[in-house]
Enzyme design. Structure first.
Site, PDB file in Angstrom:
ATOM      1  N   ASP A 275       7.450   1.719  10.790  1.00  7.09           N
ATOM      2  CA  ASP A 275       6.859   1.196   9.377  1.00  7.09           C
ATOM      3  C   ASP A 275       6.467  -0.333   9.892  1.00  7.09           C
ATOM      4  O   ASP A 275       7.330  -1.121   9.826  1.00  7.09           O
ATOM      5  CB  ASP A 275       7.777   1.366   8.498  1.00  7.09           C
ATOM      6  CG  ASP A 275       7.353   0.658   7.213  1.00  7.09           C
ATOM      7  OD1 ASP A 275       6.098   0.406   6.958  1.00  7.09           O
ATOM      8  OD2 ASP A 275       8.238   0.185   6.329  1.00  7.09           O
TER       9      ASP A 275
ATOM     10  N   ASP B 192       0.579  -1.263  -0.083  1.00  5.17           N
ATOM     11  CA  ASP B 192      -0.104  -0.104  -0.116  1.00  5.17           C
ATOM     12  C   ASP B 192       0.707   1.080  -0.105  1.00  5.17           C
ATOM     13  O   ASP B 192       0.271   2.480  -0.128  1.00  5.17           O
ATOM     14  CB  ASP B 192      -0.784  -0.082   1.244  1.00  5.17           C
ATOM     15  CG  ASP B 192      -2.085  -0.645   0.862  1.00  5.17           C
ATOM     16  OD1 ASP B 192      -2.461  -1.359  -0.107  1.00  5.17           O
ATOM     17  OD2 ASP B 192      -2.954  -0.873   1.895  1.00  5.17           O
TER      18      ASP B 192
ATOM     19  N   SER C  90       3.886 -35.384  35.903  1.00  5.57           N
ATOM     20  CA  SER C  90       4.048 -34.011  35.791  1.00  5.57           C
ATOM     21  C   SER C  90       4.914 -33.848  34.558  1.00  5.57           C
ATOM     22  O   SER C  90       6.210 -33.222  34.770  1.00  5.57           O
ATOM     23  CB  SER C  90       4.547 -33.387  37.029  1.00  5.57           C
ATOM     24  OG  SER C  90       5.707 -33.871  37.513  1.00  5.57           O
TER      25      SER C  90
END
Length: 639
Positions: A114, A39, A550
């Protein structure tokens, strides 16, 4: 003709000093450029740098050479090359990382980010937007409002950016057609209103030709609004708006160079303060009046949002790093359960119930995230299906979740205060930043539940038993011998007249955790509950033995963080998979190999072995009795 007036060196020095002082005292605006791919974001920033004379001659020469080398569609300079610094970006013609650039005009200083346009780099865009005062959202005049235009607009709105500019770029490529411009504006306005954006500024521009960037374009006589740079120079920045809010300063450091001075240093987030003001320290709630405001340049009569200062108080009150000094009669909230929007930024997905570090300003606490209430469809945030069902969040996904912290933190809703409402989550094992979040509000139950102090302390309980509480956490593969060894250790401790309790994985699943399965999230919840029970038992002065697979390091770390320092002892029963599988006392490995038992550790679910356990035993070389004797020897003395 009069003689020319020549300035003396002293006058020249005064002019230079006046110029530098004027430049130093300019306000600072942080803004981002975002939008879809190609763009023209980088070209726009390059044009701003070029027109503001912020390029050195050697940089300009290099830019001209690079422009000739890569080809620039007829123009002499490819402005995007000023920003696209990464080699990969130049080769692909896209922006990947967030590129920060500085420039200044006569009226203001700027830091511009940017941001990448690709969807897979959403986390980079969020990083750039998190500190921005303004967002310039570009859209290609030929393409109109795209999905990524909407995505970035929604993210900017979620991140609390109030100043939004829709820059309709490449107007030169549509012949400066007003009708097409108006159609794009109408399309965007309908979308913006649907997601709650109340106001934005629209400017038709051409980054390549310079239309309406720094000077008004003759090609758009139908446009009577500001040019981009004028708009950026005159908009209100966050610090200005923040000064009108109640005073808030997260304490970053307690400054005590000697016994006669104790000050609290930090960056003022909102409001203003002066000597004599009454402040409240949170979460303690203690109050005192400001004695002085100290800086490197001396004491101040007044300090405002955006300034870093050291505040001294008239009284010695409980206040340390991570606390917040605030206006006494209008303090922020303190809570430990919240609703939050979470932007997931890690390649590994969010796992509900897992423990993470939560960093909120200068506060650092342990936190768990519940299963998301829903995921936000950022590609269609205003549609009827914008809320998606989700059990976890993956890279670049955004969801609304409930967060629980291990202690109360000082906060304000992100919409009101970024400094006290925005946080990051950090993986406890890798120290990677895995998510960024925005707090909405505290949950009502967190305000209704209070810790009830008791007169008999944990130290008293332990003293009655003549022992130091411990959690002996046995971890290892199924069949490694955890339960057998833990049972031997408890028998030996009983012979020593020690007060113990053994929590075994299978036994606990018959009662406390009978509602849990063996998925990853259920395993995490299983360990969390055991950790809470073990903590209560150590408060009672007991030596607690736990025998659980665990399998995840992060979950064992979660329990370690719950337990008082030094009382958690991780014991790795280090048995190779082939040995454990050969034993297969319960026939579980056989079922897992046949596909009849899913999520079985070591087969189709991972086991993350401890990297630095307090104790390691190898049952290949040791009998259970020998292993128990070895462990007892390591944990003595118990008082």
């Amino acid at each position: 003709m009069t003689d020319p007036i020549y300035k003396t060196d002293a006058l020249i020095a005064e002019d230079i000093e006046a110029y530098l002082d004027q430049h130093q005292n300019k306000s600072m605006l942080r803004f981002i450029t975002c939008g879809s791919v190609d763009d023209g974001k980088s070209t726009l920033i390059g044009r701003l740098l070029y027109d503001s004379k912020m390029i050195f001659e050697d940089q300009l020469a290099a830019l001209e050479n690079d422009s000739k080398r890569v080809g620039t569609q007829g123009q002499e300079i490819d402005f995007a090359l000023l920003v696209d610094g990464l080699a990969a970006e130049r080769e692909q013609g896209i922006t990947i990382d967030v590129a920060y650039r500085f420039f200044a005009t006569e009226k203001r200083k700027f830091i511009v980010a940017d941001c990448p346009g690709h969807e897979q780099y959403t986390r980079n865009m969020v990083t750039g937007a998190s500190t921005a005062d303004c967002a310039v959202i570009l859209t290609d005049a030929r393409k109109g409002v795209l999905v990524q235009t909407k995505r970035h607009s929604f993210l900017c709105h979620q991140l609390g950016i109030k100043n939004l500019v829709l820059a309709v770029n490449k107007m030169d490529l549509i012949g400066y057609d007003q009708a097409k411009f108006d159609a794009i504006v109408a399309d965007y306005r309908a979308f913006a209103e649907s997601i709650g954006i109340e106001d934005f500024t629209v400017i038709p521009i051409s980054g390549l030709a310079g239309d309406n960037i720094t000077t008004r374009s003759d090609h758009t006589p139908w446009y009577d609004g500001p040019v981009l740079i004028d708009h950026l120079e005159t908009m209100e920045v966050n610090n200005t708006a923040s000064q009108a809010k109640p005073f808030r300063m997260p304490v970053q450091w307690v400054n005590r160079p000697n016994l006669d001075f104790r000050g609290f240093s930090g960056l003022i987030a909102t409001g203003a303060v002066k000597p004599g003001d009454e402040l409240r320290s949170l979460p303690s709630g203690k109050t005192s009046k400001v004695k002085s405001i100290v800086t490197m340049d001396g004491e101040l009569d007044r300090a405002v949002a955006g300034q870093s200062v050291t505040i001294t108080l008239e009284d010695e009150i409980d206040c340390s790093r991570g606390d917040v000094l605030a206006t006494a009669d209008a303090p922020p909230e303190v809570a430990d359960q919240f609703e939050s929007t979470l932007v997931w930024m890690d390649d590994e997905p969010l796992v509900a119930g897992r423990g993470y570090w939560l960093k909120l300003g200068s506060q650092m606490v342990s936190a768990t995230v519940a299963e998301p209430k829903y995921e936000i469809d950022v590609n269609n945030p205003s549609g009827s299906g914008s809320h998606l069902a989700s059990q976890r969040l993956h890279l670049n996904q955004i969801g609304v979740c409930e967060i629980t912290t291990d202690r109360r933190v000082v906060f304000e809703p992100y919409a009101d205060n970024r400094a006290l409402g925005g946080y990051i989550l950090i993986d406890k094992i890798t120290n990677r930043t895995v998510a960024a979040g925005m707090l909405h509000f505290s949950l009502r139950r967190s305000q209704n539940v209070h810790w009830q102090p008791t007169d008999i302390t944990r130290e008293h309980h332990a003293g009655m038993k003549n022992q130091t509480p411990r959690v002996l956490w046995f971890t290892g593969l199924s069949g490694s011998g955890k339960s057998t060894i833990a049972n031997e250790v408890e028998k030996k401790l009983a012979l020593m007249n020690r007060h113990t309790f053994l929590l075994d994985g299978d036994n606990v699943r018959h009662g406390l955790n009978k509602d849990l399965g063996f998925t990853e999230s259920d395993r995490i919840e299983n360990i969390r509950r055991i950790g809470e029970v073990a903590k209560l038992m150590t408060d009672a002065g007991l030596i607690v033995l736990t025998a659980f697979i665990s399998p995840f390091r992060a979950d064992r770390q979660l329990v370690r963080d719950m337990i008082t320092g030094g009382e958690f002892i991780e014991i790795h029963v280090d048995t190779p998979l082939e040995v454990a599988e050969a034993r297969d006392v319960k026939g579980l490995y056989k079922k897992a190999r046949e596909g009849k038992l899913k999520n079985f550790t070591g087969i189709d679910s991972p086991y993350e072995a401890p990297e630095d356990p307090e104790i390691r035993v190898n049952t290949v070389d040791m009998s259970p009795e020998e292993a128990a004797d070895f462990i007892i020897g390591k944990i003595l003395p118990l008082k």
